[in-house]
Design an enzyme around this catalytic site. Sequence first.
Site, PDB file in Angstrom:
ATOM      1  N   ASP A  15       6.872  -7.172  -4.798  1.00 56.64           N
ATOM      2  CA  ASP A  15       6.709  -6.637  -6.148  1.00 56.64           C
ATOM      3  C   ASP A  15       8.106  -6.470  -6.744  1.00 56.64           C
ATOM      4  O   ASP A  15       9.097  -6.499  -6.030  1.00 56.64           O
ATOM      5  CB  ASP A  15       6.004  -5.267  -6.085  1.00 56.64           C
ATOM      6  CG  ASP A  15       5.813  -4.659  -7.478  1.00 56.64           C
ATOM      7  OD1 ASP A  15       5.471  -5.399  -8.418  1.00 56.64           O
ATOM      8  OD2 ASP A  15       6.020  -3.440  -7.623  1.00 56.64           O
ATOM      9  N   SER A  16       8.150  -6.281  -8.053  1.00 61.30           N
ATOM     10  CA  SER A  16       9.428  -6.028  -8.724  1.00 61.30           C
ATOM     11  C   SER A  16      10.048  -4.717  -8.238  1.00 61.30           C
ATOM     12  O   SER A  16      11.256  -4.539  -8.318  1.00 61.30           O
ATOM     13  CB  SER A  16       9.206  -5.948 -10.226  1.00 61.30           C
ATOM     14  OG  SER A  16       8.291  -4.910 -10.525  1.00 61.30           O
ATOM     15  N   CYS A  78       2.545  -8.120  -7.842  1.00 60.37           N
ATOM     16  CA  CYS A  78       3.178  -7.847  -9.127  1.00 60.37           C
ATOM     17  C   CYS A  78       2.435  -8.666 -10.171  1.00 60.37           C
ATOM     18  O   CYS A  78       2.361  -9.893 -10.066  1.00 60.37           O
ATOM     19  CB  CYS A  78       4.649  -8.267  -9.069  1.00 60.37           C
ATOM     20  SG  CYS A  78       5.505  -8.174 -10.659  1.00 60.37           S
ATOM     21  N   GLU A 157       6.482   6.178 -12.735  1.00 59.51           N
ATOM     22  CA  GLU A 157       7.651   6.353 -11.854  1.00 59.51           C
ATOM     23  C   GLU A 157       8.180   7.781 -11.929  1.00 59.51           C
ATOM     24  O   GLU A 157       8.683   8.315 -10.953  1.00 59.51           O
ATOM     25  CB  GLU A 157       8.755   5.360 -12.226  1.00 59.51           C
ATOM     26  CG  GLU A 157       8.341   3.917 -12.038  1.00 59.51           C
ATOM     27  CD  GLU A 157       9.236   3.147 -11.081  1.00 59.51           C
ATOM     28  OE1 GLU A 157      10.343   3.604 -10.800  1.00 59.51           O
ATOM     29  OE2 GLU A 157       8.798   2.087 -10.602  1.00 59.51           O
ATOM     30  N   CYS A 189      -1.480  -3.813 -13.838  1.00 61.62           N
ATOM     31  CA  CYS A 189      -0.108  -3.539 -13.398  1.00 61.62           C
ATOM     32  C   CYS A 189      -0.241  -2.625 -12.192  1.00 61.62           C
ATOM     33  O   CYS A 189      -1.025  -1.665 -12.228  1.00 61.62           O
ATOM     34  CB  CYS A 189       0.684  -2.868 -14.512  1.00 61.62           C
ATOM     35  SG  CYS A 189       2.310  -2.258 -13.979  1.00 61.62           S
TER      36      CYS A 189
END
Lengths: 271, 271
Positions: A15-16, A78, A157, A189
């Site tokens: 994933d990013s 992702c 986040e 997402c």
Amino acid sequence: MTSKPQQAQPIGVFDSGIGGLTVVRALVERLPHENLVYFGDTARVPYGPKSPQVVREYAAQDTDFLVSHQVKMIVVACNTVSSVALEVVQKHSKVPVVGVIVPGARAAVSATKKKRIGVIGTVGTIASNAYANAIRQFDASAEVIGQACPLFVPLAEEGWIDHKATEMIAKEYLFPLKLQKIDTLVLGCTHYPILENVIRTVVDGVTLIDSGKATASDVEQVLEEQHLRNPSRLKGNVQFFVSDIPYRFSEIGERFLGHTLGKVRRAEGFF
Amino acid sequence: MTSKPQQAQPIGVFDSGIGGLTVVRALVERLPHENLVYFGDTARVPYGPKSPQVVREYAAQDTDFLVSHQVKMIVVACNTVSSVALEVVQKHSKVPVVGVIVPGARAAVSATKKKRIGVIGTVGTIASNAYANAIRQFDASAEVIGQACPLFVPLAEEGWIDHKATEMIAKEYLFPLKLQKIDTLVLGCTHYPILENVIRTVVDGVTLIDSGKATASDVEQVLEEQHLRNPSRLKGNVQFFVSDIPYRFSEIGERFLGHTLGKVRRAEGFF
């Protein structure tokens, strides 16, 4: 790399950043005996607002890293990469590749009754139309309404999960989808499952599709079909690699994974 | 590189992304005859949540890029880099380097009457204590209260400038600073001037310090002292380089710069 993937080899997941840990969580729940190697490109996160060209270059490097760990399969955890660079991952590996778009699209088509499906994701995912295209492959008559929600990633986040500001922002993003009378909403997402409660409050009565869970189901199917399941009955291990170990990494990571991460190693060579 | 910087050479300016355009704006206003080369590392933005180690590696690469454009001076228009990697920029260049911390700290000390100064910035900037250290160099008796505001960067980039959610988030971040009875607040991130109106509403009566404007004043002073001012009376030109040209780049960039950007070129070799 061996030309024939072996059953005991790990599944690679990337994933990013750390959003993909929600996919790891789903994989561990469904496939507890598999070994996993996770890579999060935390030195360059996020991918969502970046150009497809740059995302493709990053995806190639991420894939090379997992290939170097002799993975038997790659899960692109992702949505942005799955939307604009899945063929890059396939080209850079000789193992089966599963992205999150097709499983999420299939689950949405199964769930919808009114054939009115909303999709929320990063700017990159929504601009690519990848979900709409995949959904229409399963049901050409389905109506798909996309909405980019760029503030959801930083809110997740930051852990502003139950905050009034998050609810206010969610209302603004999701109101157009409510107006369109969707009955199913794809969380397009890997960060968004963290905000599931707020999203559920705002779009009450709509079925939420967690692409991560749908993907774990597809991964199981591919392992079965290709006789790649790990025959071990021991609990599998998960190795975590990131390109940077930033501030508050463990705290944020635990929120996504659902438990402590254990040892996290920094992968070299990403800049 | 020539060993002696020449007056007609451009000033190099860099930032993790496009926030530094607020510094470009201040430089163009104060020094209209200077030529500028701007670099924004949009392929790896943001730097704020990333580790000091990674920020230092990026800062070295950003500096090398500007040095390759024969700049006579470097302005680090990024608070995070100025906080944790200014010495890296100095080591990688042979020209004068001005960061945003010292000018912002000096301006705050000049402005405060009660010697109670708030500083807002990214997690990296606040964790570094760079502003507190710089402020205490100017006035050891000043009280400095720092507050990381990680959601401000995405809100500014999204253009949610007058949004109620932004005000709610600002209230939450800034309330502890109000409680501490600050009379001066340093906008310690080049994105924050975009949110100045909301911030002003929340901390009514507090003097806001825009580090960008303070930096432009310091840059002028260094140019004078080192006889580096461009003697031309023509309007200077600004060249824009970025490591990625992402979605909605021009739209967002214009908001920061105050007018259209003109030609933007992609810098190669950043990943």
